[in-house]
Design an enzyme around this catalytic site. Structure first.
Site, mmCIF file in Angstrom:
data_model
loop_
_atom_site.group_PDB
_atom_site.id
_atom_site.type_symbol
_atom_site.label_atom_id
_atom_site.label_comp_id
_atom_site.label_asym_id
_atom_site.label_seq_id
_atom_site.Cartn_x
_atom_site.Cartn_y
_atom_site.Cartn_z
ATOM 1 N N LEU A 182 3.086 24.456 16.175
ATOM 2 C CA LEU A 182 2.149 24.620 15.054
ATOM 3 C C LEU A 182 2.790 24.143 13.761
ATOM 4 C CD1 LEU A 182 3.001 27.128 12.973
ATOM 5 C CD2 LEU A 182 2.278 28.500 14.882
ATOM 6 N N GLU B 143 7.248 26.130 19.972
ATOM 7 C CA GLU B 143 5.968 26.158 19.271
ATOM 8 C C GLU B 143 5.830 24.895 18.416
ATOM 9 O OE1 GLU B 143 3.290 28.197 19.564
ATOM 10 O OE2 GLU B 143 2.560 26.568 18.319
ATOM 11 N N CYS C 180 12.030 23.399 9.060
ATOM 12 C CA CYS C 180 12.440 22.909 10.383
ATOM 13 C C CYS C 180 12.884 21.450 10.480
ATOM 14 C CB CYS C 180 11.320 23.183 11.380
ATOM 15 S SG CYS C 180 11.113 24.958 11.629
ATOM 16 N N SER D 87 11.789 30.458 19.511
ATOM 17 C CA SER D 87 12.542 29.782 18.452
ATOM 18 C C SER D 87 12.903 28.378 18.926
ATOM 19 C CB SER D 87 13.854 30.523 18.174
ATOM 20 O OG SER D 87 13.626 31.859 17.840
ATOM 21 N N LYS E 269 11.219 19.789 21.899
ATOM 22 C CA LYS E 269 10.904 20.367 20.589
ATOM 23 C C LYS E 269 11.711 19.660 19.487
ATOM 24 C CE LYS E 269 9.606 22.798 17.257
ATOM 25 N NZ LYS E 269 8.291 22.691 16.664
ATOM 26 N N LEU E 270 13.011 19.484 19.718
ATOM 27 C CA LEU E 270 13.837 18.792 18.712
ATOM 28 C C LEU E 270 13.373 17.351 18.572
ATOM 29 C CD1 LEU E 270 17.468 19.991 19.586
ATOM 30 C CD2 LEU E 270 15.948 20.873 17.821
ATOM 31 N N ALA E 271 13.053 16.729 19.709
ATOM 32 C CA ALA E 271 12.653 15.316 19.703
ATOM 33 C C ALA E 271 11.340 15.127 18.944
ATOM 34 C CB ALA E 271 12.522 14.813 21.135
ATOM 35 N N PRO F 171 18.726 29.174 11.718
ATOM 36 C CA PRO F 171 18.998 28.234 10.626
ATOM 37 C C PRO F 171 20.201 27.343 10.914
ATOM 38 C CG PRO F 171 19.783 30.430 10.052
ATOM 39 C CD PRO F 171 19.083 30.554 11.368
HETATM 40 P P1 NAD Z 1 11.424 33.448 9.818
HETATM 41 O O1 NAD Z 1 12.732 33.562 9.115
HETATM 42 O O2 NAD Z 1 10.162 33.436 9.044
HETATM 43 O O3 NAD Z 1 11.292 34.675 10.867
HETATM 44 C C1 NAD Z 1 12.317 35.092 11.710
HETATM 45 C C2 NAD Z 1 12.319 36.623 11.745
HETATM 46 O O4 NAD Z 1 13.256 37.067 12.739
HETATM 47 C C3 NAD Z 1 12.738 37.278 10.434
HETATM 48 O O5 NAD Z 1 11.703 38.100 9.941
HETATM 49 C C4 NAD Z 1 14.008 38.080 10.802
HETATM 50 O O6 NAD Z 1 14.125 39.314 10.109
HETATM 51 C C5 NAD Z 1 13.793 38.315 12.289
HETATM 52 N N1 NAD Z 1 15.036 38.643 13.014
HETATM 53 C C6 NAD Z 1 16.249 38.026 12.948
HETATM 54 N N2 NAD Z 1 17.119 38.642 13.775
HETATM 55 C C7 NAD Z 1 16.443 39.672 14.378
HETATM 56 C C8 NAD Z 1 16.808 40.665 15.345
HETATM 57 N N3 NAD Z 1 18.041 40.723 15.864
HETATM 58 N N4 NAD Z 1 15.859 41.558 15.728
HETATM 59 C C9 NAD Z 1 14.602 41.507 15.201
HETATM 60 N N5 NAD Z 1 14.206 40.586 14.297
HETATM 61 C C10 NAD Z 1 15.119 39.670 13.881
HETATM 62 O O7 NAD Z 1 11.531 32.150 10.740
HETATM 63 P P2 NAD Z 1 10.320 31.300 11.369
HETATM 64 O O8 NAD Z 1 9.858 30.273 10.404
HETATM 65 O O9 NAD Z 1 9.354 32.228 11.980
HETATM 66 O O10 NAD Z 1 11.100 30.508 12.512
HETATM 67 C C11 NAD Z 1 11.584 31.168 13.668
HETATM 68 C C12 NAD Z 1 11.927 30.132 14.713
HETATM 69 O O11 NAD Z 1 10.736 29.421 15.072
HETATM 70 C C13 NAD Z 1 12.928 29.068 14.264
HETATM 71 O O12 NAD Z 1 13.752 28.731 15.344
HETATM 72 C C14 NAD Z 1 12.055 27.879 13.916
HETATM 73 O O13 NAD Z 1 12.730 26.654 14.081
HETATM 74 C C15 NAD Z 1 10.939 28.007 14.932
HETATM 75 N N6 NAD Z 1 9.667 27.380 14.504
HETATM 76 C C16 NAD Z 1 9.147 27.650 13.281
HETATM 77 C C17 NAD Z 1 7.944 27.057 12.896
HETATM 78 C C18 NAD Z 1 7.326 27.318 11.547
HETATM 79 O O14 NAD Z 1 6.263 26.773 11.282
HETATM 80 N N7 NAD Z 1 7.928 28.106 10.672
HETATM 81 C C19 NAD Z 1 7.266 26.206 13.783
HETATM 82 C C20 NAD Z 1 7.824 25.968 15.041
HETATM 83 C C21 NAD Z 1 9.042 26.570 15.394
HETATM 84 C C1 UGA Z 2 6.359 20.647 11.405
HETATM 85 C C2 UGA Z 2 5.677 20.007 12.624
HETATM 86 O O1 UGA Z 2 4.544 19.250 12.187
HETATM 87 C C3 UGA Z 2 5.226 21.075 13.623
HETATM 88 O O2 UGA Z 2 4.714 20.442 14.788
HETATM 89 C C4 UGA Z 2 6.433 21.940 14.000
HETATM 90 O O3 UGA Z 2 6.048 22.986 14.872
HETATM 91 C C5 UGA Z 2 7.034 22.543 12.749
HETATM 92 O O4 UGA Z 2 7.427 21.465 11.844
HETATM 93 C C6 UGA Z 2 8.278 23.331 13.006
HETATM 94 O O5 UGA Z 2 8.965 23.120 13.990
HETATM 95 O O6 UGA Z 2 8.548 24.155 12.125
HETATM 96 P P1 UGA Z 2 5.544 21.839 9.177
HETATM 97 O O7 UGA Z 2 6.951 21.613 8.737
HETATM 98 O O8 UGA Z 2 4.964 23.195 9.047
HETATM 99 O O9 UGA Z 2 5.387 21.425 10.719
HETATM 100 O O10 UGA Z 2 4.567 20.859 8.374
HETATM 101 P P2 UGA Z 2 4.236 19.284 8.492
HETATM 102 O O11 UGA Z 2 2.793 19.118 8.321
HETATM 103 O O12 UGA Z 2 4.863 18.670 9.668
HETATM 104 O O13 UGA Z 2 4.935 18.710 7.176
HETATM 105 C C7 UGA Z 2 6.345 18.653 7.042
HETATM 106 C C8 UGA Z 2 6.713 17.939 5.753
HETATM 107 O O14 UGA Z 2 6.446 16.539 5.851
HETATM 108 C C9 UGA Z 2 5.927 18.428 4.531
HETATM 109 O O15 UGA Z 2 6.805 18.501 3.431
HETATM 110 C C10 UGA Z 2 4.869 17.362 4.340
HETATM 111 O O16 UGA Z 2 4.420 17.264 3.014
HETATM 112 C C11 UGA Z 2 5.648 16.123 4.766
HETATM 113 N N1 UGA Z 2 4.758 15.020 5.222
HETATM 114 C C12 UGA Z 2 4.028 15.160 6.357
HETATM 115 C C13 UGA Z 2 4.724 13.842 4.491
HETATM 116 O O17 UGA Z 2 5.390 13.692 3.456
HETATM 117 N N2 UGA Z 2 3.917 12.815 4.946
HETATM 118 C C14 UGA Z 2 3.177 12.927 6.072
HETATM 119 O O18 UGA Z 2 2.460 11.952 6.418
HETATM 120 C C15 UGA Z 2 3.218 14.134 6.784
#
Ligand code: NAD
Ligand code: UGA
Length: 464
Positions: A171, A169, A288, A130, A232-234, A92
């Site tokens: 997704l 990732e 994110c 992550s 990923k950030l970009a 975070p």
């Molecule tokens: P999340 O908070 O849902 O899950 C993270 C998990 O890690 C938690 O359940 C936590 O308890 C666990 N954790 C923390 N420290 C730990 C430790 N020392 N040992 C074991 N478990 C531990 O977060 P998330 O949404 O899954 O995101 C995780 C990462 O993936 C972030 O960096 C995020 O930016 C990235 N990411 C998320 C998404 C998404 O769609 N949510 C998409 C792409 C990338």
């Molecule tokens: C986003 C990226 O799309 C994923 O590729 C990435 O892996 C992920 O962040 C991550 O790193 O966590 P996510 O946040 O799950 O995915 O969902 P999106 O579909 O991207 O939507 C993000 C936000 O933008 C939502 O609040 C959605 O309502 C809003 N959005 C999206 C709009 O307002 N307008 C659009 O045209 C598209």
């Protein structure tokens, strides 16, 4: 090197990603670990009451759980059993000290690295799943390989060797399973050393799937580690920027009589622009976009790139402004007073098809409305539990599973999430039960505005 996989972190990313990896690699054992016992218990629950809602996820978990997918809190033995370690813990925004409010908080990630080092009794490939700041892999490498020494220094080679890769990732929530099963691309970044190249090859094999039945090799892209971390950030920053750009145009549409959906449709027909991510709305939410753009801002500042930092900051500023504008427009449309009025908020999740409420625009708007002493009735098909937790401590908020009950006696319906259920409601019935004049503010432009007007509603949209 064995082929087993462990993922540390069983959240939104670890759970679905590993479930699909297990499905597409039936010849590998996949372990998903977490320190959160409740979360692991939910992943293991007999009735498949999983800790997150994601369309199609239950079916995949049913197919593989107990066969080659295992959820556990025993990180130590899982790390010992597996030579490939994914790390998907949360990263975070840091809320204290240096970089507060912008930099990533890497404490969970570093704790995990130390755990892996403590438990490993053989060589491991450690994969960053992550999202992390550029060059995190260098810090991880330093922690993991500390004390090993370098062979060329004549004191090394002893103890397990760790090779750190980046495999971010892409997704999106709500479509996670679909995105995982047929991704646009998979990205694997690794060091340009013989060990690095071999490790990248191992991870490519996972995504190719058993007998090459998963991701086509042409879609598995490899880069150096720093490019992978930055990409990923970009990618998230570019997507967030598009949403802010279209929302900036939406305000201008409202002022001039142009219609943002028309403008977006025609802009998007240009293949150089493309039609995706041009939907105006209440601004982006989710765990994110904001975190990753802030992270990019912090990185730019750290490298003295202040104008670039300011540019990316503008994306967040515009997003916050969009949510404030929703409340201002509601205020004006409701005769400049909101106190004691009842507003039914339709949708609390940050987007449809998820129960996730992290950084949801609905949360920000609900807090602003609460300051105006609005009586808020919030409904959502999947996000009520998370929403209750987010807004705990605020008075004047009720939660309703049934949207008709939420709208009863309300002065306005404020639609915040484009759940497919909402256009299908009996809006005549909603209208009859509301106080008059009855207003609908559809911040997602997903309802039939002309039909609502015919029923007697006053209607507000975004960008028109
Ligand atoms: P999340 O908070 O849902 O899950 C993270 C998990 O890690 C938690 O359940 C936590 O308890 C666990 N954790 C923390 N420290 C730990 C430790 N020392 N040992 C074991 N478990 C531990 O977060 P998330 O949404 O899954 O995101 C995780 C990462 O993936 C972030 O960096 C995020 O930016 C990235 N990411 C998320 C998404 C998404 O769609 N949510 C998409 C792409 C990338
Ligand atoms: C986003 C990226 O799309 C994923 O590729 C990435 O892996 C992920 O962040 C991550 O790193 O966590 P996510 O946040 O799950 O995915 O969902 P999106 O579909 O991207 O939507 C993000 C936000 O933008 C939502 O609040 C959605 O309502 C809003 N959005 C999206 C709009 O307002 N307008 C659009 O045209 C598209």
């Amino acid at each position: 090197m064995n082929k087993n996989i462990v993922c540390i972190g069983a959240g939104y990313i670890g759970g679905p990603t590993m479930a699909v990896i297990a499905k597409m690699n039936p010849d590998r054992k996949v372990y998903v670990c977490d320190i959160n016992k409740k979360r692991i218990a939910a992943w293991n629950s007999r009735n498949y009451e999983l800790p997150i809602y994601e369309p199609g996820l239950v079916d995949v978990v049913k197919e593989v759980r107990g066969k080659n997918l295992f959820f556990t809190t025993d990180i130590k033995s899982a790390v010992k059993k597996c030579d490939i370690v994914f790390v998907g813990v949360n990263t975070p925004t840091k809320m204290f000290g240096r970089g507060a409010g912008r930099a990533s908080d890497l404490q969970f990630w570093e704790a995990t690295a130390r755990e892996i080092k403590g438990y490993a009794d053989g060589d491991k490939i450690v994969v960053e799943k992550s999202t992390l700041p550029v060059r995190t892999a260098a810090a991880m490498e330093a922690i993991l390989n500390e004390g090993r020494g370098k062979r060329e220094e004549g004191r090394g080679g002893e103890g397990p060797r760790f090779t750190v890769l980046s495999n971010p990732e892409f997704l999106a929530e709500g479509t996670a399973i679909k995105d995982l099963l047929s991704p646009d691309r998979v990205l694997i970044g690794g060091p340009e050393t013989p060990e690095g190249k071999a490790a990248v090859g191992e991870i490519c094999d996972i995504y190719a799937g058993k007998d090459g039945k998963w991701v086509a090799r042409s879609k598995i892209l490899t880069t150096n580690v720093w490019s992978a971390e930055l990409t990923k950030l970009a990618a998230n920053a570019m997507l967030a920027q598009r949403v802010s750009s279209v929302n900036a145009l939406a305000g201008l549409c409202e002022a001039t009589g142009a219609d943002i959906d028309e403008v977006a449709r025609v802009m998007g027909a240009d293949r150089r622009i493309g039609s995706k991510f041009l939907k105006a709305g209440p601004g982006f939410g989710g765990s994110c976009f904001k975190k990753d753009v802030l992270n990019l801002v912090y990185l730019c500042e750290s490298f003295g790139l202040h104008t670039a930092a300011e540019y990316w900051s503008g994306v967040i500023k515009m997003n916050d402004h969009q949510q404030e504008r929703i409340v201002s427009r509601l205020f004006k449309a409701m005769f400049n007073t909101l106190a004691n009025k009842k507003i039914a908020m339709f949708g609390f999740a940050f987007k449809a098809d998820t129960g996730d409420t992290r950084e949801t625009p609905a949360g920000y708007v609900a807090r602003l409305l609460n300051e105006e002493h609005v009586r808020l009735a919030i409904t959502d098909p999947k996000a009520i539990e998370n929403g209750k937790r987010d807004l705990a401590g605020l008075d004047g908020i009720t939660w309703e599973k049934d949207p008709y009950k939420a709208a009863k006696d309300a002065d306005a319906v404020l639609l915040m999430t484009d759940w497919k259920e909402y256009p299908a409601l009996d809006w005549g019935k909603v209208f009859k039960s509301m106080r008059k004049p009855a207003l609908v503010f559809d911040t997602r432009n997903c309802l039939d505005a002309a039909a609502l007007k015919r029923l007697g509603f006053r209607v507000l949209n975004v960008g028109k």
